[in-house]
Design an enzyme around this catalytic site. Structure first.
Site, short mmCIF file in Angstrom:
data_model
loop_
_atom_site.label_atom_id
_atom_site.label_comp_id
_atom_site.label_asym_id
_atom_site.label_seq_id
_atom_site.Cartn_x
_atom_site.Cartn_y
_atom_site.Cartn_z
N ARG A 17 0.85 -1.19 0.00
CA ARG A 17 0.00 0.00 0.00
C ARG A 17 0.88 1.24 0.00
O ARG A 17 2.11 1.16 0.04
CB ARG A 17 -0.92 -0.01 1.23
CG ARG A 17 -0.16 -0.06 2.55
CD ARG A 17 -1.10 -0.24 3.73
NE ARG A 17 -0.35 -0.27 4.99
CZ ARG A 17 -0.91 -0.45 6.18
NH1 ARG A 17 -2.21 -0.61 6.28
NH2 ARG A 17 -0.16 -0.48 7.28
N ASP A 60 9.05 -10.23 6.00
CA ASP A 60 9.33 -9.42 7.18
C ASP A 60 10.76 -8.95 7.02
O ASP A 60 11.71 -9.76 7.08
CB ASP A 60 9.17 -10.26 8.45
CG ASP A 60 9.57 -9.53 9.73
OD1 ASP A 60 10.14 -8.42 9.64
OD2 ASP A 60 9.31 -10.07 10.82
N VAL A 61 10.96 -7.65 6.82
CA VAL A 61 12.29 -7.14 6.46
C VAL A 61 13.29 -7.24 7.60
O VAL A 61 14.49 -7.03 7.40
CB VAL A 61 12.22 -5.68 5.95
CG1 VAL A 61 11.42 -5.59 4.66
CG2 VAL A 61 11.68 -4.74 7.02
N TYR A 156 11.96 8.46 14.63
CA TYR A 156 11.79 8.25 13.18
C TYR A 156 12.86 9.03 12.41
O TYR A 156 13.49 8.49 11.49
CB TYR A 156 10.40 8.69 12.78
CG TYR A 156 10.09 8.52 11.31
CD1 TYR A 156 9.91 7.26 10.75
CD2 TYR A 156 9.94 9.63 10.48
CE1 TYR A 156 9.60 7.11 9.40
CE2 TYR A 156 9.63 9.49 9.12
CZ TYR A 156 9.47 8.22 8.60
OH TYR A 156 9.18 8.08 7.27
N VAL A 191 3.46 12.82 2.53
CA VAL A 191 2.46 12.35 1.58
C VAL A 191 1.22 11.94 2.37
O VAL A 191 1.35 11.27 3.40
CB VAL A 191 2.99 11.13 0.78
CG1 VAL A 191 1.99 10.71 -0.28
CG2 VAL A 191 4.35 11.46 0.16
N THR A 193 -0.65 9.59 2.75
CA THR A 193 -0.95 8.17 2.86
C THR A 193 -1.42 7.90 4.29
O THR A 193 -1.53 8.82 5.11
CB THR A 193 0.30 7.33 2.56
OG1 THR A 193 1.33 7.73 3.48
CG2 THR A 193 0.78 7.55 1.14
#
Length: 262
Positions: A17, A60-61, A156, A191, A193
């Protein structure tokens, strides 16, 4: 439609997404074969079904073994690997005085470790003698948060600054070792999102802004272009970094933020 990426094989993490799905659509439209990777299996499979020729692999990174399997699956299913987009990431909004160590650890695992593991397995596949073996391009998704001081996103911002540093070291390693893999990163602006809307809601809930609309207005006020970013703005930049048009662009961070981080 264009043929900018004709014949390219692309793996995009966080592809179910938001920005990931948008970049996948743009790259497919430019002629690439695309593999979406995400922990959101149902959503990811649906997103892949809506993009001509796209496929999906669960990933899953933060898991090294899953990375190895996902890259191997991509090489087999698409016939190679030319581009990796390290897009998967999370953001936890918090004032510094309310820092929760587990939240920071989770951001570090997904945003930083996940990117490092992507670089690891992309390099192994793309370098001479690897399963793909023809070099390529890795695009890491950082954030305008790495370049500005915006309240309540310290963790973050720190992780996205880390992505920037990883990009530059990885580009140098690839060059010195003859891997033939360019490594760059994008700094997207805000953005709208799910993640962007969540940030506006949560920063206003902390009392930093009068409302989510006011939070968005503050971002727009800081942006010379006078608007939020759109998914297509970021997707077009990713297509550029994946293409031969950027063949001598390496080890850089490209702001796609309307000037917010200047």
């Amino acid at each position: 439609m264009s043929d900018q990426l004709a014949g390219r094989r692309v793996l995009i993490t966080g592809g179910a997404r938001g920005l990931g799905a948008g970049m996948a659509s743009a790259m497919a439209a430019a002629g690439a074969s695309v593999m979406l990777a995400d922990v959101l299996k149902d959503v990811g499979e649906q997103a892949a079904a809506e993009i001509p020729g796209a496929r999906f692999v669960e990933l899953d990174v933060t898991d090294d073994a899953q990375w190895e399997a996902a890259v191997a699956h991509t090489v087999t299913a698409l016939g190679g690997l030319d581009v990796l987009v390290n897009n998967a990431g999370i953001e936890v909004t918090s004032l510094l005085v309310d820092t929760e160590p587990d939240d920071v650890r989770r951001m570090l695992e997904i945003n930083v470790l996940g990117t490092m593991l992507g670089l690891k397995h992309a390099f192994r596949a793309m370098r001479p003698g690897g399963a793909a073996g023809h070099g390529g391009s890795v695009i890491n998704i950082s954030s305008v948060a790495a370049t500005i001081a915006f309240p309540a996103i310290a963790g973050y911002s720190a992780t996205k600054s880390g992505v920037d540093r990883l990009t530059r070291v990885a580009a140098m390693e690839s060059g010195k070792l003859g891997y033939g893999v360019r490594v760059n990163c994008l700094y997207p602006g805000l953005v709208p999102t799910d993640m962007g809307v969540k940030l506006a809601v949560e920063t206003s809930a902390l009392g930093l802004f009068e409302s989510p609309d006011a939070a968005v207005g503050a971002v727009v006020e800081l942006t010379p272009s006078g608007r939020l970013a759109e998914v297509s703005d970021i997707a077009d930049a990713a297509v550029f970094l994946a293409s031969d048009a950027s063949r001598f662009v390496n080890g850089v961070g490209l702001p796609v933020d309307g000037g917010m981080g200047m």
